[in-house]
Motif scaffolding. Structure first.
Motif, PDB file in Angstrom:
ATOM      1  N   ALA A 173      15.736  -7.367   0.812  1.00  0.00           N
ATOM      2  CA  ALA A 173      15.745  -6.088   0.106  1.00  0.00           C
ATOM      3  C   ALA A 173      17.057  -5.351   0.330  1.00  0.00           C
ATOM      4  CB  ALA A 173      14.576  -5.232   0.561  1.00  0.00           C
ATOM      5  N   LEU A 174      17.596  -5.432   1.553  1.00  0.00           N
ATOM      6  CA  LEU A 174      18.855  -4.757   1.854  1.00  0.00           C
ATOM      7  C   LEU A 174      20.006  -5.333   1.040  1.00  0.00           C
ATOM      8  CD1 LEU A 174      20.275  -2.661   3.714  1.00  0.00           C
ATOM      9  CD2 LEU A 174      20.703  -4.551   5.281  1.00  0.00           C
ATOM     10  N   VAL A 175      20.085  -6.637   0.950  1.00  0.00           N
ATOM     11  CA  VAL A 175      21.166  -7.272   0.189  1.00  0.00           C
ATOM     12  C   VAL A 175      21.052  -6.925  -1.294  1.00  0.00           C
ATOM     13  CG1 VAL A 175      22.096  -9.502  -0.539  1.00  0.00           C
ATOM     14  CG2 VAL A 175      21.514  -9.124   1.850  1.00  0.00           C
ATOM     15  N   SER A 176      19.842  -6.999  -1.823  1.00  0.00           N
ATOM     16  CA  SER A 176      19.656  -6.672  -3.235  1.00  0.00           C
ATOM     17  C   SER A 176      19.929  -5.195  -3.516  1.00  0.00           C
ATOM     18  CB  SER A 176      18.238  -7.022  -3.672  1.00  0.00           C
ATOM     19  OG  SER A 176      18.041  -8.400  -3.607  1.00  0.00           O
ATOM     20  N   ALA A 177      19.468  -4.335  -2.625  1.00  0.00           N
ATOM     21  CA  ALA A 177      19.698  -2.898  -2.823  1.00  0.00           C
ATOM     22  C   ALA A 177      21.178  -2.556  -2.704  1.00  0.00           C
ATOM     23  CB  ALA A 177      18.887  -2.099  -1.812  1.00  0.00           C
ATOM     24  N   ARG A 178      21.878  -3.234  -1.814  1.00  0.00           N
ATOM     25  CA  ARG A 178      23.319  -2.989  -1.681  1.00  0.00           C
ATOM     26  C   ARG A 178      24.043  -3.365  -2.971  1.00  0.00           C
ATOM     27  NH1 ARG A 178      25.551  -6.028   3.098  1.00  0.00           N
ATOM     28  NH2 ARG A 178      24.312  -4.504   4.218  1.00  0.00           N
ATOM     29  N   LYS A 179      23.662  -4.493  -3.581  1.00  0.00           N
ATOM     30  CA  LYS A 179      24.278  -4.906  -4.841  1.00  0.00           C
ATOM     31  C   LYS A 179      23.971  -3.909  -5.953  1.00  0.00           C
ATOM     32  CE  LYS A 179      24.186  -9.865  -3.937  1.00  0.00           C
ATOM     33  NZ  LYS A 179      23.576 -11.154  -4.315  1.00  0.00           N
ATOM     34  N   VAL A 220      17.452   3.600  -6.439  1.00  0.00           N
ATOM     35  CA  VAL A 220      18.159   2.524  -5.724  1.00  0.00           C
ATOM     36  C   VAL A 220      18.598   3.017  -4.348  1.00  0.00           C
ATOM     37  CG1 VAL A 220      20.171   1.018  -5.760  1.00  0.00           C
ATOM     38  CG2 VAL A 220      18.887   1.405  -7.854  1.00  0.00           C
ATOM     39  N   GLU A 221      19.039   4.257  -4.261  1.00  0.00           N
ATOM     40  CA  GLU A 221      19.417   4.818  -2.957  1.00  0.00           C
ATOM     41  C   GLU A 221      18.211   4.863  -2.016  1.00  0.00           C
ATOM     42  OE1 GLU A 221      21.498   8.525  -2.848  1.00  0.00           O
ATOM     43  OE2 GLU A 221      22.753   7.976  -4.564  1.00  0.00           O
ATOM     44  N   ASN A 222      17.056   5.221  -2.544  1.00  0.00           N
ATOM     45  CA  ASN A 222      15.841   5.254  -1.743  1.00  0.00           C
ATOM     46  C   ASN A 222      15.476   3.845  -1.267  1.00  0.00           C
ATOM     47  OD1 ASN A 222      13.473   6.033  -0.528  1.00  0.00           O
ATOM     48  ND2 ASN A 222      12.324   6.176  -2.444  1.00  0.00           N
ATOM     49  N   ALA A 223      15.579   2.865  -2.153  1.00  0.00           N
ATOM     50  CA  ALA A 223      15.281   1.482  -1.771  1.00  0.00           C
ATOM     51  C   ALA A 223      16.266   0.990  -0.719  1.00  0.00           C
ATOM     52  CB  ALA A 223      15.327   0.580  -3.003  1.00  0.00           C
ATOM     53  N   TYR A 224      17.518   1.388  -0.828  1.00  0.00           N
ATOM     54  CA  TYR A 224      18.544   0.994   0.139  1.00  0.00           C
ATOM     55  C   TYR A 224      18.247   1.582   1.520  1.00  0.00           C
ATOM     56  CZ  TYR A 224      23.205   0.215   2.104  1.00  0.00           C
ATOM     57  OH  TYR A 224      24.247  -0.184   2.896  1.00  0.00           O
ATOM     58  N   LYS A 225      17.875   2.846   1.556  1.00  0.00           N
ATOM     59  CA  LYS A 225      17.526   3.492   2.826  1.00  0.00           C
ATOM     60  C   LYS A 225      16.290   2.849   3.451  1.00  0.00           C
ATOM     61  CE  LYS A 225      19.444   7.997   1.673  1.00  0.00           C
ATOM     62  NZ  LYS A 225      19.137   9.415   1.363  1.00  0.00           N
ATOM     63  N   LEU A 226      15.289   2.575   2.632  1.00  0.00           N
ATOM     64  CA  LEU A 226      14.077   1.931   3.144  1.00  0.00           C
ATOM     65  C   LEU A 226      14.381   0.534   3.669  1.00  0.00           C
ATOM     66  CD1 LEU A 226      11.382   2.961   0.505  1.00  0.00           C
ATOM     67  CD2 LEU A 226      11.477   3.614   2.912  1.00  0.00           C
ATOM     68  N   ASN A 263      18.530 -11.651  -6.930  1.00  0.00           N
ATOM     69  CA  ASN A 263      18.583 -10.325  -7.538  1.00  0.00           C
ATOM     70  C   ASN A 263      17.170  -9.837  -7.810  1.00  0.00           C
ATOM     71  OD1 ASN A 263      21.354 -10.230  -7.541  1.00  0.00           O
ATOM     72  ND2 ASN A 263      21.519 -11.258  -9.511  1.00  0.00           N
ATOM     73  N   LEU A 264      16.792  -8.803  -7.124  1.00  0.00           N
ATOM     74  CA  LEU A 264      15.475  -8.220  -7.290  1.00  0.00           C
ATOM     75  C   LEU A 264      15.568  -6.991  -8.183  1.00  0.00           C
ATOM     76  CD1 LEU A 264      14.291  -8.268  -3.570  1.00  0.00           C
ATOM     77  CD2 LEU A 264      13.791  -9.950  -5.329  1.00  0.00           C
ATOM     78  N   SER A 265      14.470  -6.640  -8.816  1.00  0.00           N
ATOM     79  CA  SER A 265      14.439  -5.399  -9.577  1.00  0.00           C
ATOM     80  C   SER A 265      14.338  -4.221  -8.603  1.00  0.00           C
ATOM     81  CB  SER A 265      13.255  -5.407 -10.548  1.00  0.00           C
ATOM     82  OG  SER A 265      12.049  -5.368  -9.829  1.00  0.00           O
ATOM     83  N   LYS A 266      14.462  -3.030  -9.134  1.00  0.00           N
ATOM     84  CA  LYS A 266      14.407  -1.838  -8.281  1.00  0.00           C
ATOM     85  C   LYS A 266      13.078  -1.732  -7.548  1.00  0.00           C
ATOM     86  CE  LYS A 266      17.155   0.964 -11.438  1.00  0.00           C
ATOM     87  NZ  LYS A 266      17.133   2.192 -12.258  1.00  0.00           N
ATOM     88  N   SER A 267      11.993  -1.884  -8.294  1.00  0.00           N
ATOM     89  CA  SER A 267      10.678  -1.706  -7.676  1.00  0.00           C
ATOM     90  C   SER A 267      10.363  -2.845  -6.715  1.00  0.00           C
ATOM     91  CB  SER A 267       9.599  -1.600  -8.747  1.00  0.00           C
ATOM     92  OG  SER A 267       9.537  -2.794  -9.509  1.00  0.00           O
ATOM     93  N   THR A 268      10.773  -4.067  -7.028  1.00  0.00           N
ATOM     94  CA  THR A 268      10.543  -5.188  -6.129  1.00  0.00           C
ATOM     95  C   THR A 268      11.340  -5.015  -4.841  1.00  0.00           C
ATOM     96  OG1 THR A 268      10.207  -6.628  -8.038  1.00  0.00           O
ATOM     97  CG2 THR A 268      10.594  -7.697  -5.932  1.00  0.00           C
ATOM     98  N   CYS A 269      12.551  -4.543  -4.974  1.00  0.00           N
ATOM     99  CA  CYS A 269      13.387  -4.293  -3.796  1.00  0.00           C
ATOM    100  C   CYS A 269      12.748  -3.235  -2.899  1.00  0.00           C
ATOM    101  CB  CYS A 269      14.768  -3.869  -4.255  1.00  0.00           C
ATOM    102  SG  CYS A 269      15.926  -3.609  -2.935  1.00  0.00           S
ATOM    103  N   ARG A 270      12.257  -2.181  -3.504  1.00  0.00           N
ATOM    104  CA  ARG A 270      11.592  -1.118  -2.733  1.00  0.00           C
ATOM    105  C   ARG A 270      10.310  -1.640  -2.080  1.00  0.00           C
ATOM    106  NH1 ARG A 270       7.822   2.967  -3.658  1.00  0.00           N
ATOM    107  NH2 ARG A 270       8.253   4.875  -2.515  1.00  0.00           N
ATOM    108  N   ASN A 271       9.558  -2.445  -2.807  1.00  0.00           N
ATOM    109  CA  ASN A 271       8.326  -3.012  -2.258  1.00  0.00           C
ATOM    110  C   ASN A 271       8.614  -3.968  -1.108  1.00  0.00           C
ATOM    111  OD1 ASN A 271       6.731  -1.592  -4.050  1.00  0.00           O
ATOM    112  ND2 ASN A 271       6.624  -3.249  -5.536  1.00  0.00           N
ATOM    113  N   PHE A 272       9.676  -4.747  -1.212  1.00  0.00           N
ATOM    114  CA  PHE A 272      10.078  -5.621  -0.110  1.00  0.00           C
ATOM    115  C   PHE A 272      10.431  -4.795   1.119  1.00  0.00           C
ATOM    116  CE2 PHE A 272      11.336 -10.154  -1.403  1.00  0.00           C
ATOM    117  CZ  PHE A 272      10.252 -10.272  -2.246  1.00  0.00           C
ATOM    118  N   ALA A 273      11.152  -3.705   0.909  1.00  0.00           N
ATOM    119  CA  ALA A 273      11.538  -2.854   2.037  1.00  0.00           C
ATOM    120  C   ALA A 273      10.310  -2.242   2.704  1.00  0.00           C
ATOM    121  CB  ALA A 273      12.490  -1.758   1.565  1.00  0.00           C
TER     122      ALA A 273
END
Length: 105
Positions: A41-47, A58-64, A2-12
């Motif tokens: 990042a995709l798995v974490s953003a989907r969750k 979160v939607e932006n991180a998911y798209k990225l 489980n990543l945070s929002k910003s970490t998920c976006r940075n991974f993407a």
């Protein structure tokens, strides 16, 4: 994981950068790294998107993350096709160099 929002976006974003650099230098290993971090990042953003569907960050991180996975796969395919088509040419060049050097001795 489980990543945070910003970490998920940075991974993407990191996955997209790895794939872009890999296309330029032609490295399949960097594609794989970009795919893995993009997929994490995709798995974490989907969750997170399932838990909070109205969060724009979160939607932006998911798209990225989706873009990172797709671009990494496209770059990997392009690098593999380049390697397959260049292998015979490189093999011929190497055998010509070996033949020329053996004839001089």
């Amino acid at each position: 994981m489980n990543l945070s929002k910003s970490t998920c976006r940075n991974f993407a974003i990191g996955g997209i950068v790895c794939a872009g650099i890999s296309i330029v230098i032609g490295g399949a290993l960097l594609d794989i790294v970009g795919f893995v971090i993009g997929f994490v990042a995709l798995v974490s953003a989907r969750k997170m998107n399932a838990a909070t569907p109205t969060d724009a960050y979160v939607e932006n991180a998911y798209k990225l993350a989706k873009i990172a996975v797709v671009v990494s796969l496209v770059a990997f395919i392009a690098n593999m096709l380049t390697a397959v088509f260049l292998a015979p040419v490189l093999y011929d060049q190497a055998s010509n160099i070996v033949a020329q050097s053996s004839s001089t001795f």
